[in-house]
Design a protein around this motif. Sequence first.
Motif, PDB file in Angstrom:
ATOM      1  N   VAL A 296       0.863  -1.264  -0.172  1.00 24.85           N
ATOM      2  CA  VAL A 296      -0.019   0.054   0.041  1.00 24.85           C
ATOM      3  C   VAL A 296       0.708   1.324   0.231  1.00 24.85           C
ATOM      4  O   VAL A 296       0.637   2.227  -0.815  1.00 24.85           O
ATOM      5  CB  VAL A 296      -0.876   0.127   1.317  1.00 24.85           C
ATOM      6  N   ALA A 297       1.987   1.311   0.640  1.00 26.27           N
ATOM      7  CA  ALA A 297       2.880   2.468   0.850  1.00 26.27           C
ATOM      8  C   ALA A 297       3.517   2.702  -0.403  1.00 26.27           C
ATOM      9  O   ALA A 297       3.467   3.713  -0.755  1.00 26.27           O
ATOM     10  CB  ALA A 297       3.828   2.251   1.962  1.00 26.27           C
ATOM     11  N   ALA A 298       3.815   1.569  -1.313  1.00 27.36           N
ATOM     12  CA  ALA A 298       4.358   1.713  -2.484  1.00 27.36           C
ATOM     13  C   ALA A 298       3.366   2.176  -3.424  1.00 27.36           C
ATOM     14  O   ALA A 298       3.843   2.760  -4.733  1.00 27.36           O
ATOM     15  CB  ALA A 298       4.900   0.419  -2.954  1.00 27.36           C
ATOM     16  N   SER A 299       2.268   1.887  -3.381  1.00 26.70           N
ATOM     17  CA  SER A 299       1.078   2.624  -4.235  1.00 26.70           C
ATOM     18  C   SER A 299       0.370   3.749  -4.006  1.00 26.70           C
ATOM     19  O   SER A 299      -0.514   3.977  -4.496  1.00 26.70           O
ATOM     20  CB  SER A 299      -0.074   1.278  -4.107  1.00 26.70           C
ATOM     21  N   THR A 300       0.932   4.406  -2.873  1.00 23.33           N
ATOM     22  CA  THR A 300       0.177   5.585  -2.279  1.00 23.33           C
ATOM     23  C   THR A 300       0.561   6.738  -3.169  1.00 23.33           C
ATOM     24  O   THR A 300       1.752   7.188  -3.251  1.00 23.33           O
ATOM     25  CB  THR A 300       0.296   5.739  -0.789  1.00 23.33           C
ATOM     26  N   ASP A 301      -0.677   7.742  -3.203  1.00 21.03           N
ATOM     27  CA  ASP A 301      -0.088   9.180  -3.579  1.00 21.03           C
ATOM     28  C   ASP A 301      -0.035  10.140  -2.236  1.00 21.03           C
ATOM     29  O   ASP A 301      -1.142  10.412  -1.964  1.00 21.03           O
ATOM     30  CB  ASP A 301      -1.395   9.692  -4.491  1.00 21.03           C
ATOM     31  N   TYR A 307       0.766  13.296   5.203  1.00 22.53           N
ATOM     32  CA  TYR A 307       2.124  13.347   5.358  1.00 22.53           C
ATOM     33  C   TYR A 307       2.750  14.278   4.105  1.00 22.53           C
ATOM     34  O   TYR A 307       3.967  15.002   4.203  1.00 22.53           O
ATOM     35  CB  TYR A 307       2.724  11.847   4.894  1.00 22.53           C
ATOM     36  N   GLY A 308       2.109  14.236   3.168  1.00 22.24           N
ATOM     37  CA  GLY A 308       2.545  15.118   1.660  1.00 22.24           C
ATOM     38  C   GLY A 308       3.585  14.816   1.091  1.00 22.24           C
ATOM     39  O   GLY A 308       4.275  13.484   1.202  1.00 22.24           O
ATOM     40  N   SER A 309       4.210  15.364   0.196  1.00 26.58           N
ATOM     41  CA  SER A 309       5.412  15.166  -0.524  1.00 26.58           C
ATOM     42  C   SER A 309       6.508  16.065  -0.074  1.00 26.58           C
ATOM     43  O   SER A 309       6.291  16.727   0.632  1.00 26.58           O
ATOM     44  CB  SER A 309       4.922  15.702  -2.045  1.00 26.58           C
ATOM     45  N   PRO A 310       7.616  15.488  -0.473  1.00 28.81           N
ATOM     46  CA  PRO A 310       7.815  14.126  -1.032  1.00 28.81           C
ATOM     47  C   PRO A 310       7.593  12.940  -0.378  1.00 28.81           C
ATOM     48  O   PRO A 310       7.338  12.889   0.747  1.00 28.81           O
ATOM     49  CB  PRO A 310       9.602  14.324  -1.469  1.00 28.81           C
ATOM     50  N   SER A 311       7.733  11.754  -0.914  1.00 28.52           N
ATOM     51  CA  SER A 311       7.490  10.500  -0.276  1.00 28.52           C
ATOM     52  C   SER A 311       8.356  10.126   0.898  1.00 28.52           C
ATOM     53  O   SER A 311       9.474  10.570   0.838  1.00 28.52           O
ATOM     54  CB  SER A 311       7.480   9.405  -1.510  1.00 28.52           C
ATOM     55  N   PRO A 312       8.075   9.078   1.794  1.00 27.91           N
ATOM     56  CA  PRO A 312       9.139   8.616   2.587  1.00 27.91           C
ATOM     57  C   PRO A 312      10.272   8.234   2.003  1.00 27.91           C
ATOM     58  O   PRO A 312      11.286   8.330   2.422  1.00 27.91           O
ATOM     59  CB  PRO A 312       8.238   7.522   3.338  1.00 27.91           C
ATOM     60  N   TYR A 313      10.432   7.392   0.871  1.00 25.14           N
ATOM     61  CA  TYR A 313      11.666   6.994   0.229  1.00 25.14           C
ATOM     62  C   TYR A 313      12.517   8.219  -0.108  1.00 25.14           C
ATOM     63  O   TYR A 313      13.726   8.132   0.164  1.00 25.14           O
ATOM     64  CB  TYR A 313      11.316   6.157  -0.787  1.00 25.14           C
ATOM     65  N   GLU A 314      11.716   9.153  -0.665  1.00 21.48           N
ATOM     66  CA  GLU A 314      12.555  10.422  -1.007  1.00 21.48           C
ATOM     67  C   GLU A 314      13.031  11.198  -0.026  1.00 21.48           C
ATOM     68  O   GLU A 314      14.244  11.958  -0.087  1.00 21.48           O
ATOM     69  CB  GLU A 314      11.774  11.242  -2.175  1.00 21.48           C
TER      70      GLU A 314
END
Length: 550
Positions: A296-301, A307-314
């Motif tokens: 789900v985390a990988a598919s979330t906008d 949380y907003g942008s950027p993503s947790p990975y970024e």
Amino acid sequence: MAVHIPGLIMMVVFYLAVLGIGIWASLKSKKMEKSTLGGQIEVSFLANRRVSLAVGVFTMTATWVGGAFIIGVAETVYDPTKGLIWALIPLQMSVSFIIGGLFFAEPMRDQNYVTMMDPFQRKYGKTLTGFLAIVPFICEMMWVPVTLISLGVTVSVFSDLPLSLCIWISAAVAIVYTVLGGLYSVAFTDIIQLSLVFCSLWLCAPFVLASDVYTDITQTAFNHTNREPWLGRIESHDMLRWIDNFLAMSVGNLAFQDFHQRTLSSSSTSTARMICFIAAGLVLVLGIPPILIGAVAASTDWNLTSYGSPSPYERGEAAMVLPIVLLHLTPTAVFVVGMGAIAGAAMSSTDSCLLAATSIFTTNIYNLIRHQASDRELQWVIRSSIVVVGIVGTSLTYLESSILAFWILSSDLTYTIMLPQLICVLFIRVSNGYGAVIGYIVAFVMRALCGKPVLNLPVILHLPGCTLVDGVYIQRLPFKTICMLSSMVSIVAFSHVALILFEKGVLPERWDVFKVKSHEAETPVEGIAEGDGEKADVPNESEPMIDTDC
């Protein structure tokens, strides 16, 4: 980030409950000490060998389903450079339990061993065993930061408390009830912790799936919707490395004291085997929710979330993706329950590591120094060791913030160095002390030469296919398995050569420090025969390592 009051309350209640159960179990342990013939070690480390099937399944599963298991699986599934194909920890553990139940539980439990190092002590003597025990002792200690880092990372998501403070409080709770009750406290708290983990994970997963901020995970599993598919992929040049990691994280777990402590404390051999088989199924069931949450985390906008942008990975927060998902995609109550699951998982593994490391130190290292230690002395040694291991292990959390780094390193060492030793001492009759020493050296030297980025060890031994990637040499061959097999072959070969040299008189018998001729007629799981040079150090073959009436 502001302090999340409900989350903190949940953690406080959980810690108090675990501590209370641990203290209650310690009182039960004290009563058992007065009525048993086994002594302090038997009660503290093996619960007087009275662990039932139900309790055994709980404590076996809870030990391995730790915070690194839950958070690490979700992190790897979410990581666009890896994906599910690299997050097979549940399957690896299941394979480990099945192999352990089929081949290792019976010979270990039948001989009434206290630790996984006891078969070495019977066959090679105390001196060599004390030397070999250093690696499993260090590996168990490295598991402490693995579990505590995962807990500290989780708490940092919903509070302004310093990460180090959260880690030290968690460690203190685990140390206190482990010191008081030994395996009794660990086993009974594992029941509560695993129950909380199971219920909480399966409660959180439906709420995460019910959110409307992500694309259907069945589509993102294969399509490049927003990023790489979360199933992941294995490049052709990475296939051998994938197999190598799979074996190290599965078969390598059989060389951890945590596993054998559960089988050795069981009420019978058949119970020990059943514990392994049932736990093999449970770890698979418990691995599903973190996989779903990672998907789900990988598919979330993330623009659609608080949380907003950027993503947790970024942002470099991929390691915290599971608590982040629970915080921003589920109601507050569900988030709090999820935090309880991670806390329970982390705590259940921490106490097991403390006890496993202490059991190896007390039984196989301290006894080398103090042959005739009294029960009272051993009691203080056990308590002091738990505290020292806890403090040192917790201090290691300052060295590395990656949740899986210490786990991979400890599994690496047990797989390459200790697993071939354990297989040979249990199942290969010709193995002896000379082969064990050479095998130990071969495994250690080869593994060091193959390099280890976590320890900043450069690659010196360039195996075929070794390539330079971003300034770092990457081994493409399964180098861990090559090191392990090289060690095993060395143990068998040099053991056989040493036996021939002394039997044929090529070398004088006075040079035979390990008395290999005395062991010629023994099977791998029998006690020592008459004439062993260290006979006084090792129990007779007809007696258990520690007497028990169970």
